[in-house]
Design a protein around this motif. Structure first.
Motif, PDB file in Angstrom:
ATOM      1  N   SER A 272       3.852 -20.248   2.157  1.00 19.17           N
ATOM      2  CA  SER A 272       5.298 -20.129   2.332  1.00 19.17           C
ATOM      3  C   SER A 272       5.696 -18.837   3.031  1.00 19.17           C
ATOM      4  CB  SER A 272       5.999 -20.199   0.972  1.00 19.17           C
ATOM      5  OG  SER A 272       5.661 -19.071   0.171  1.00 19.17           O
ATOM      6  N   THR A 273       4.721 -17.990   3.354  1.00 19.24           N
ATOM      7  CA  THR A 273       4.996 -16.710   4.008  1.00 19.24           C
ATOM      8  C   THR A 273       4.849 -16.866   5.524  1.00 19.24           C
ATOM      9  OG1 THR A 273       2.680 -16.031   3.795  1.00 19.24           O
ATOM     10  CG2 THR A 273       4.178 -15.436   2.010  1.00 19.24           C
ATOM     11  N   PRO A 274       5.408 -15.920   6.309  1.00 18.36           N
ATOM     12  CA  PRO A 274       5.266 -15.985   7.771  1.00 18.36           C
ATOM     13  C   PRO A 274       3.800 -16.086   8.195  1.00 18.36           C
ATOM     14  CG  PRO A 274       6.870 -14.316   7.167  1.00 18.36           C
ATOM     15  CD  PRO A 274       6.244 -14.782   5.880  1.00 18.36           C
ATOM     16  N   LYS A 275       3.538 -16.898   9.209  1.00 19.63           N
ATOM     17  CA  LYS A 275       2.163 -17.180   9.633  1.00 19.63           C
ATOM     18  C   LYS A 275       1.422 -15.940  10.122  1.00 19.63           C
ATOM     19  CE  LYS A 275       2.574 -21.543   8.736  1.00 19.63           C
ATOM     20  NZ  LYS A 275       1.908 -22.084   7.534  1.00 19.63           N
ATOM     21  N   GLU A 276       2.164 -14.924  10.602  1.00 24.17           N
ATOM     22  CA  GLU A 276       1.484 -13.735  11.124  1.00 24.17           C
ATOM     23  C   GLU A 276       0.911 -12.860  10.014  1.00 24.17           C
ATOM     24  OE1 GLU A 276       5.969 -12.830  11.079  1.00 24.17           O
ATOM     25  OE2 GLU A 276       4.640 -14.498  11.634  1.00 24.17           O
ATOM     26  N   VAL A 277       1.321 -13.097   8.767  1.00 26.81           N
ATOM     27  CA  VAL A 277       0.781 -12.328   7.649  1.00 26.81           C
ATOM     28  C   VAL A 277      -0.565 -12.921   7.250  1.00 26.81           C
ATOM     29  CG1 VAL A 277       1.136 -11.581   5.270  1.00 26.81           C
ATOM     30  CG2 VAL A 277       3.098 -11.786   6.817  1.00 26.81           C
ATOM     31  N   GLU A 278      -1.608 -12.110   7.298  1.00 24.39           N
ATOM     32  CA  GLU A 278      -2.949 -12.599   6.999  1.00 24.39           C
ATOM     33  C   GLU A 278      -3.528 -12.020   5.714  1.00 24.39           C
ATOM     34  OE1 GLU A 278      -5.430 -11.925  10.360  1.00 24.39           O
ATOM     35  OE2 GLU A 278      -4.481 -13.476  11.589  1.00 24.39           O
ATOM     36  N   ASP A 279      -3.085 -10.813   5.330  1.00 21.12           N
ATOM     37  CA  ASP A 279      -3.664 -10.154   4.159  1.00 21.12           C
ATOM     38  C   ASP A 279      -2.644 -10.071   3.021  1.00 21.12           C
ATOM     39  OD1 ASP A 279      -6.418  -9.236   4.979  1.00 21.12           O
ATOM     40  OD2 ASP A 279      -5.229  -8.373   6.602  1.00 21.12           O
ATOM     41  N   PHE A 280      -3.099 -10.399   1.835  1.00 18.98           N
ATOM     42  CA  PHE A 280      -2.280 -10.366   0.633  1.00 18.98           C
ATOM     43  C   PHE A 280      -3.024  -9.569  -0.435  1.00 18.98           C
ATOM     44  CE2 PHE A 280      -1.408 -14.118   3.075  1.00 18.98           C
ATOM     45  CZ  PHE A 280      -0.032 -14.259   3.031  1.00 18.98           C
ATOM     46  N   PHE A 281      -2.266  -9.021  -1.392  1.00 16.99           N
ATOM     47  CA  PHE A 281      -2.874  -8.182  -2.420  1.00 16.99           C
ATOM     48  C   PHE A 281      -2.289  -8.508  -3.792  1.00 16.99           C
ATOM     49  CE2 PHE A 281      -2.974  -5.912   1.559  1.00 16.99           C
ATOM     50  CZ  PHE A 281      -4.260  -5.397   1.620  1.00 16.99           C
ATOM     51  N   ILE A 282      -3.151  -8.447  -4.801  1.00 17.71           N
ATOM     52  CA  ILE A 282      -2.714  -8.444  -6.183  1.00 17.71           C
ATOM     53  C   ILE A 282      -3.399  -7.258  -6.852  1.00 17.71           C
ATOM     54  CG2 ILE A 282      -2.272 -10.920  -6.353  1.00 17.71           C
ATOM     55  CD1 ILE A 282      -4.967 -11.265  -7.649  1.00 17.71           C
ATOM     56  N   PHE A 283      -2.869  -6.849  -8.008  1.00 11.80           N
ATOM     57  CA  PHE A 283      -3.388  -5.676  -8.698  1.00 11.80           C
ATOM     58  C   PHE A 283      -3.946  -6.096 -10.055  1.00 11.80           C
ATOM     59  CE2 PHE A 283      -0.045  -4.259  -5.847  1.00 11.80           C
ATOM     60  CZ  PHE A 283      -0.714  -3.305  -5.105  1.00 11.80           C
ATOM     61  N   ASP A 284      -5.127  -5.566 -10.366  1.00 13.24           N
ATOM     62  CA  ASP A 284      -5.818  -5.917 -11.607  1.00 13.24           C
ATOM     63  C   ASP A 284      -6.239  -4.633 -12.314  1.00 13.24           C
ATOM     64  OD1 ASP A 284      -6.908  -7.475 -13.563  1.00 13.24           O
ATOM     65  OD2 ASP A 284      -8.644  -8.141 -12.414  1.00 13.24           O
ATOM     66  N   ASN A 285      -6.645  -4.760 -13.572  1.00 14.70           N
ATOM     67  CA  ASN A 285      -7.083  -3.619 -14.392  1.00 14.70           C
ATOM     68  C   ASN A 285      -6.024  -2.508 -14.393  1.00 14.70           C
ATOM     69  OD1 ASN A 285      -9.596  -4.858 -14.971  1.00 14.70           O
ATOM     70  ND2 ASN A 285     -10.395  -4.171 -13.003  1.00 14.70           N
ATOM     71  N   ILE A 286      -4.816  -2.877 -14.780  1.00 10.79           N
ATOM     72  CA  ILE A 286      -3.670  -1.980 -14.734  1.00 10.79           C
ATOM     73  C   ILE A 286      -3.668  -1.031 -15.937  1.00 10.79           C
ATOM     74  CG2 ILE A 286      -1.147  -1.861 -14.754  1.00 10.79           C
ATOM     75  CD1 ILE A 286      -2.347  -2.962 -12.176  1.00 10.79           C
ATOM     76  N   SER A 287      -3.339   0.234 -15.684  1.00 10.80           N
ATOM     77  CA  SER A 287      -3.081   1.204 -16.748  1.00 10.80           C
ATOM     78  C   SER A 287      -1.731   1.854 -16.462  1.00 10.80           C
ATOM     79  CB  SER A 287      -4.171   2.284 -16.802  1.00 10.80           C
ATOM     80  OG  SER A 287      -5.426   1.725 -17.134  1.00 10.80           O
ATOM     81  N   VAL A 288      -0.897   1.967 -17.479  1.00 11.51           N
ATOM     82  CA  VAL A 288       0.421   2.575 -17.337  1.00 11.51           C
ATOM     83  C   VAL A 288       0.449   3.860 -18.163  1.00 11.51           C
ATOM     84  CG1 VAL A 288       2.904   2.288 -17.625  1.00 11.51           C
ATOM     85  CG2 VAL A 288       1.487   0.316 -17.019  1.00 11.51           C
ATOM     86  N   TYR A 289       0.722   4.975 -17.488  1.00 10.40           N
ATOM     87  CA  TYR A 289       0.753   6.281 -18.132  1.00 10.40           C
ATOM     88  C   TYR A 289       2.160   6.874 -18.062  1.00 10.40           C
ATOM     89  CZ  TYR A 289      -4.365   6.198 -17.527  1.00 10.40           C
ATOM     90  OH  TYR A 289      -5.688   5.867 -17.549  1.00 10.40           O
ATOM     91  N   LEU A 290       2.470   7.731 -19.034  1.00 13.88           N
ATOM     92  CA  LEU A 290       3.694   8.515 -19.009  1.00 13.88           C
ATOM     93  C   LEU A 290       3.312   9.978 -18.844  1.00 13.88           C
ATOM     94  CD1 LEU A 290       6.769   8.848 -19.372  1.00 13.88           C
ATOM     95  CD2 LEU A 290       6.351   9.056 -21.834  1.00 13.88           C
ATOM     96  N   LEU A 291       3.782  10.593 -17.771  1.00 11.87           N
ATOM     97  CA  LEU A 291       3.536  12.010 -17.494  1.00 11.87           C
ATOM     98  C   LEU A 291       4.795  12.797 -17.845  1.00 11.87           C
ATOM     99  CD1 LEU A 291       2.079  14.461 -16.136  1.00 11.87           C
ATOM    100  CD2 LEU A 291       3.092  13.680 -13.985  1.00 11.87           C
ATOM    101  N   GLU A 292       4.645  13.814 -18.687  1.00 16.50           N
ATOM    102  CA  GLU A 292       5.761  14.670 -19.069  1.00 16.50           C
ATOM    103  C   GLU A 292       5.385  16.127 -18.820  1.00 16.50           C
ATOM    104  OE1 GLU A 292       8.277  13.010 -22.631  1.00 16.50           O
ATOM    105  OE2 GLU A 292       6.151  12.920 -23.167  1.00 16.50           O
ATOM    106  N   VAL A 293       6.326  16.879 -18.267  1.00 13.41           N
ATOM    107  CA  VAL A 293       6.117  18.296 -17.995  1.00 13.41           C
ATOM    108  C   VAL A 293       7.234  19.094 -18.652  1.00 13.41           C
ATOM    109  CG1 VAL A 293       5.836  20.070 -16.231  1.00 13.41           C
ATOM    110  CG2 VAL A 293       5.033  17.749 -15.785  1.00 13.41           C
ATOM    111  N   GLN A 294       6.858  20.125 -19.390  1.00 10.19           N
ATOM    112  CA  GLN A 294       7.826  21.054 -19.977  1.00 10.19           C
ATOM    113  C   GLN A 294       7.597  22.439 -19.407  1.00 10.19           C
ATOM    114  OE1 GLN A 294       7.118  20.642 -24.205  1.00 10.19           O
ATOM    115  NE2 GLN A 294       8.655  19.030 -24.389  1.00 10.19           N
TER     116      GLN A 294
END
Length: 283
Positions: A165-187
């Protein structure tokens, strides 16, 4: 007025050197001081997207988007895709996976895991990184083995529907796996004269420091693995060719006439039609 640091997409140049204190809790600062605080590649830094959380759970590709100035240019486009996910929390978000303190030797710009700090000389900065959650795509069973969702027959139609369903000129697609979500705090802590009177936070090298209440640096860091998918892997399935039925006693159901044979046949049919036509007679 409370000041909140803006998020930086790419770590700034490390132009400020840190000075170690007598207290071992305050460390020297350098460009790699916090590399071990997170695992995986920083998706926000890789893609240049300020909120990489939006890219999760989608097939993404570089296509045409509306820029902040209203013009049309290249950017990340996402197509949501429902896939089975396993979510886990290795540690409590209240437990820091990494905590360090450092002091800048002179005023300037410091980049900490993509967050830009306008560091002041002799101020001490406390950096804390917490792991919020982990997430990975579930393996799909196929007989006696398991495979990734993007390779399985079960989810192939889902990937095909998005890719085709995407434009024909688009050939490369990406998904993300092994996700880690961090919270960075600075004081930020500033020196306080007069010993410990009215001071709190840290005490180092015989100097008292007090936390600066109107300073707060916060950033969500999303790391993971990039999976590259190519359009050719999800081409539409070929339409099967159905052979014509075999008629008993016939050598060929339908054949093409040569030009000369077609003309002769047309003449015979026309003449036969004239002979068969009724003749009108006067009464």
């Amino acid at each position: 007025m409370r000041v909140c640091l803006s998020l930086a997409l790419v770590a700034a140049s490390f132009s400020v050197q840190a000075r170690a204190q007598n207290n071992p809790k305050v460390e020297d600062f350098n460009a790699t001081s916090f590399d071990e605080c997170i695992t995986g590649r920083d998706i926000g830094k890789l893609t240049g997207v300020s909120n990489p959380m939006l890219l999760l759970g989608s097939i993404t590709y570089v296509g045409k988007v509306i820029k902040s100035d209203g013009t049309i240019g290249a950017g990340w486009v996402r197509q949501p895709l429902s896939l089975p996910v396993i979510t886990s929390e290795d540690v409590s978000p209240d437990v820091a996976t990494c905590s360090k303190k450092f002091e800048a030797a002179k005023t300037g710009s410091i980049g900490v895991l993509g967050l830009t700090l306008n560091a002041d000389s002799t101020d001490v900065y406390s950096v804390t990184v917490r792991l919020i959650t982990r997430q990975k795509l579930a393996m799909i069973p196929r007989g006696a083995i398991s495979m990734q969702a993007w390779l399985s027959d079960t989810y192939r139609p889902n990937f095909q529907a998005v890719v085709n369903s995407t434009p024909k000129e688009v050939e490369d697609f990406f998904i993300f796996d092994n996700i880690s979500v961090y919270l960075l705090e600075v004081q930020k802590f500033k020196r306080v004269n007069g010993g410990l009177t009215g001071a709190f936070g840290i005490f180092t090298g015989g100097i008292s420091y007090k936390r600066e209440e109107d300073f707060r640096g916060v950033r969500i860091i999303v790391t993971g693995d990039t999976v590259n998918l190519h359009r050719s892997n999800y081409a539409p399935d070929p339409v099967p060719v159905v052979a014509p039925p075999v008629v008993a006693g016939a050598t060929q159901v339908l054949r093409t006439l040569a030009p000369a044979e077609a003309t002769a046949t047309l003449t015979r049919v026309t003449d036969a039609a004239k002979d068969a036509a009724p003749t009108l007679q006067n009464p």
